[in-house]
Enzyme design. Structure first.
Site, PDB file in Angstrom:
ATOM      1  N   SER A  67     -39.037  64.560  38.267  1.00 35.27           N
ATOM      2  CA  SER A  67     -39.470  64.841  36.889  1.00 35.27           C
ATOM      3  C   SER A  67     -38.386  64.628  35.841  1.00 35.27           C
ATOM      4  O   SER A  67     -38.692  64.639  34.640  1.00 35.27           O
ATOM      5  CB  SER A  67     -39.996  66.267  36.782  1.00 35.27           C
ATOM      6  OG  SER A  67     -41.261  66.339  37.371  1.00 35.27           O
ATOM      7  N   LYS A  70     -39.161  61.974  33.457  1.00 35.90           N
ATOM      8  CA  LYS A  70     -40.150  62.175  32.385  1.00 35.90           C
ATOM      9  C   LYS A  70     -39.483  62.187  31.005  1.00 35.90           C
ATOM     10  O   LYS A  70     -40.082  61.796  30.014  1.00 35.90           O
ATOM     11  CB  LYS A  70     -40.893  63.505  32.601  1.00 35.90           C
ATOM     12  CG  LYS A  70     -41.783  63.527  33.843  1.00 35.90           C
ATOM     13  CD  LYS A  70     -42.289  64.944  34.106  1.00 35.90           C
ATOM     14  CE  LYS A  70     -43.221  65.034  35.295  1.00 35.90           C
ATOM     15  NZ  LYS A  70     -43.549  66.442  35.633  1.00 35.90           N
ATOM     16  N   TYR A 191     -46.771  56.414  37.775  1.00 39.43           N
ATOM     17  CA  TYR A 191     -46.116  57.721  37.643  1.00 39.43           C
ATOM     18  C   TYR A 191     -45.345  58.073  38.914  1.00 39.43           C
ATOM     19  O   TYR A 191     -44.177  58.508  38.855  1.00 39.43           O
ATOM     20  CB  TYR A 191     -47.168  58.790  37.312  1.00 39.43           C
ATOM     21  CG  TYR A 191     -46.675  60.197  37.485  1.00 39.43           C
ATOM     22  CD1 TYR A 191     -45.882  60.800  36.514  1.00 39.43           C
ATOM     23  CD2 TYR A 191     -46.981  60.933  38.632  1.00 39.43           C
ATOM     24  CE1 TYR A 191     -45.414  62.092  36.686  1.00 39.43           C
ATOM     25  CE2 TYR A 191     -46.518  62.217  38.809  1.00 39.43           C
ATOM     26  CZ  TYR A 191     -45.729  62.794  37.839  1.00 39.43           C
ATOM     27  OH  TYR A 191     -45.255  64.068  38.027  1.00 39.43           O
ATOM     28  N   TYR A 243     -40.570  74.102  32.877  1.00 40.97           N
ATOM     29  CA  TYR A 243     -41.930  74.603  33.129  1.00 40.97           C
ATOM     30  C   TYR A 243     -42.067  76.107  32.896  1.00 40.97           C
ATOM     31  O   TYR A 243     -41.588  76.634  31.902  1.00 40.97           O
ATOM     32  CB  TYR A 243     -42.383  74.229  34.562  1.00 40.97           C
ATOM     33  CG  TYR A 243     -42.090  72.809  34.926  1.00 40.97           C
ATOM     34  CD1 TYR A 243     -42.722  71.764  34.259  1.00 40.97           C
ATOM     35  CD2 TYR A 243     -41.178  72.480  35.926  1.00 40.97           C
ATOM     36  CE1 TYR A 243     -42.456  70.446  34.589  1.00 40.97           C
ATOM     37  CE2 TYR A 243     -40.914  71.162  36.254  1.00 40.97           C
ATOM     38  CZ  TYR A 243     -41.550  70.158  35.581  1.00 40.97           C
ATOM     39  OH  TYR A 243     -41.280  68.870  35.896  1.00 40.97           O
ATOM     40  N   VAL A 261     -38.148  67.999  41.212  1.00 41.47           N
ATOM     41  CA  VAL A 261     -38.297  68.582  42.545  1.00 41.47           C
ATOM     42  C   VAL A 261     -37.454  67.871  43.617  1.00 41.47           C
ATOM     43  O   VAL A 261     -37.454  68.294  44.775  1.00 41.47           O
ATOM     44  CB  VAL A 261     -39.774  68.683  42.997  1.00 41.47           C
ATOM     45  CG1 VAL A 261     -40.545  69.647  42.134  1.00 41.47           C
ATOM     46  CG2 VAL A 261     -40.434  67.314  43.071  1.00 41.47           C
TER      47      VAL A 261
HETATM   48  N1  GLN Z   1     -43.418  63.789  41.308  1.00 42.57           N
HETATM   49  C1  GLN Z   1     -43.518  65.209  41.209  1.00 42.57           C
HETATM   50  C2  GLN Z   1     -44.970  65.615  41.071  1.00 42.57           C
HETATM   51  O1  GLN Z   1     -45.691  64.936  40.405  1.00 42.57           O
HETATM   52  C3  GLN Z   1     -42.714  65.647  40.034  1.00 42.57           C
HETATM   53  C4  GLN Z   1     -42.703  67.139  39.846  1.00 42.57           C
HETATM   54  C5  GLN Z   1     -41.346  67.652  39.434  1.00 42.57           C
HETATM   55  O2  GLN Z   1     -40.305  67.055  39.684  1.00 42.57           O
HETATM   56  N2  GLN Z   1     -41.335  68.816  38.843  1.00 42.57           N
HETATM   57  O3  GLN Z   1     -45.404  66.579  41.600  1.00 42.57           O
END
Ligand code: GLN
Length: 307
Positions: A67, A70, A191, A243, A261
Site C-alpha cells: 500500500s 498508493k 492494482y 487506516y 502489508v
Molecule cells: N495489496 C494489499 C491489499 O490490497 C494492500 C493492503 C495494504 O498494504 N495495506 O490488500
C-alpha cells in the site's frame, strides 16, 4: 531534527530499542506469497533534504511495497487531473480496515480516502484513462525518484490476483455504483501488480524526498509536485495513511506516514527528511509492529514529530 547525536548513532540506538518487539506481530498471510517472508528482518533508512543518508540493518533488501505505492499513484493522478480526483474519492479518515466493504455501499461507492483499497482502486481507474498499465507507470515513477530499476514481483502479483476476493467485491460494488469506469478485473490486475512492486528502505526513502523537500526531488533534480500539493499529500498521510490506527499512530509517532502489508512504513519529516523502515511482522491494522516502534523511538530521540 534535534538530538545532539548523528543520525547513524540514532539508528544504532533505535535498533537496540526495537529488539524486544520482534515476535509480537505476524507477517501478512492473506496474500500467500507474503506469508513466506522471513519475519525477523529489519531495515531502516533516512534521507535528509540536505543530501545526507543513513541506514541500518536490512535497508538494502527489497520488500513488497504494497500500500505504500498508493501514495505515489495518488501523486501521479493529482498531477494528471488535479482536484478532479476529489470528485472520485474523499479525503476523510475511514475508521475502518483498509479492505472494508459495507461503508462503501452506505456511501454510494465513493471511497472515504485514496489510501484504503477502494480509494486506491479509484485512483487506478483514473490512471487507466491515460495508460494501459498503471502498475508500470507507478514502478517507473518510483524508479525515477529513487534512481534505480525497480521490479514487480510476479509471484506476489499472481498470488494477490488469485486471492483478491475482497478487493474484487469492492471493485465490483464500485462498478455497480458507476464510481469505477473501467472493467473491474482490469482495475484489480493493475492494482495488484502495483502493490507487488519491490523496493528497499534506501530506495523508498530516496523516492519520497519530494514530500520532505517541498515537492523537489534532489535525486531526479526536478520538481515533482507543486509545493501546495506536497503539503496536501502530507496532510492525507497524517490523517489517513495508517487506516483505522491512524490516531494512535499519530499519537505515538507524530509524522505523516504510509504503511503497507509487506511490512514497510514510509514517514515524512516535512522540510527535513524521509524515513523508510521495514520489518514484516504486522499488527491487526496491517502496520509493521517493529517498524512503528522504530519510528516512535526515532521521533522521540530526534524530537522530529510535527505535532
Ligand atoms: N495489496 C494489499 C491489499 O490490497 C494492500 C493492503 C495494504 O498494504 N495495506 O490488500
Amino acid at each position: 531534527m534535534k538530538s545532539g547525536i548523528s543520525i547513524d548513532e540514532v539508528l544504532a540506538e533505535v535498533v537496540a530499542m526495537v529488539r524486544p518487539h520482534f515476535g509480537k506481530g505476524r507477517p501478512a498471510d492473506y496474500i500467500p506469497q507474503l506469508a513466506g517472508v522471513d519475519p525477523r528482518q529489519f531495515g531502516m533508512a533516512v534521507c535528509t533534504v540536505k543530501g545526507e543518508e543513513a541506514y541500518v540493518g536490512d535497508a538494502d533488501v527489497p520488500f513488497s511495497a504494497q500500500s505504500i505505492t498508493k501514495l505515489f499513484a495518488l501523486g501521479l493522478a493529482l498531477n494528471q487531473i488535479g482536484d478532479e480526483v476529489w470528485t472520485r474519492v474523499g479525503k476523510e479518515p475511514s475508521g475502518t480496515p483498509f479492505n472494508f466493504l459495507s461503508q462503501l455501499e452506505h456511501e454510494q461507492g465513493v471511497p472515504r480516502n485514496p489510501f484504503i483499497n477502494a480509494g486506491a482502486l479509484a485512483i487506478t481507474d483514473i490512471l487507466l484513462d491515460t495508460v494501459p498499465s498503471p502498475d508500470a507507470l507507478v514502478r517507473d515513477f518510483l524508479g525515477m525518484l529513487s534512481d534505480s530499476r525497480l521490479e514487480i514481483d510476479e509471484a506476489v502479483a499472481r498470488s494477490e490476483v488469485e486471492t483478491a476476493h475482497k478487493n474484487r467485491a469492492i471493485a465490483n460494488l464500485m462498478r455497480g455504483f458507476g464510481t469505477l469506469t473501467h472493467d473491474a478485473e482490469a482495475v484489480i490486475l493493475a492494482y495488484c501488480r502495483q502493490c507487488a512492486i519491490t523496493i528497499s528502505c534506501r530506495q523508498l526513502a530516496r523516492a519520497a524526498l519530494p514530500l520532505a523537500a517541498d515537492g523537489f526531488s534532489p535525486i531526479a533534480e526536478e520538481t515533482i509536485f507543486p509545493s501546495r500539493l506536497t503539503r496536501r499529500l502530507n496532510a492525507l498521510l497524517l490523517t489517513c495513511g495508517t487506516y483505522d490506527s491512524v490516531g494512535s499512530f499519530a499519537y505515538r509517532v507524530g509524522l505523516p506516514a504510509k504503511s503497507g502489508v509487506g511490512g514497510g512504513i514510509l514517514a515524512v519529516v516535512p522540510g527535513q527528511a524521509t524515513i523508510a523502515v521495514w520489518s514484516p511482522e504486522l499488527d491487526r491494522f496491517g502496520t509493521s509492529v517493529v517498524g512503528a516502534a522504530a519510528l516512535e523511538h526515532f521521533s522521540q530521540l530526534t524530537n522530529c514529530s510535527v505535532l
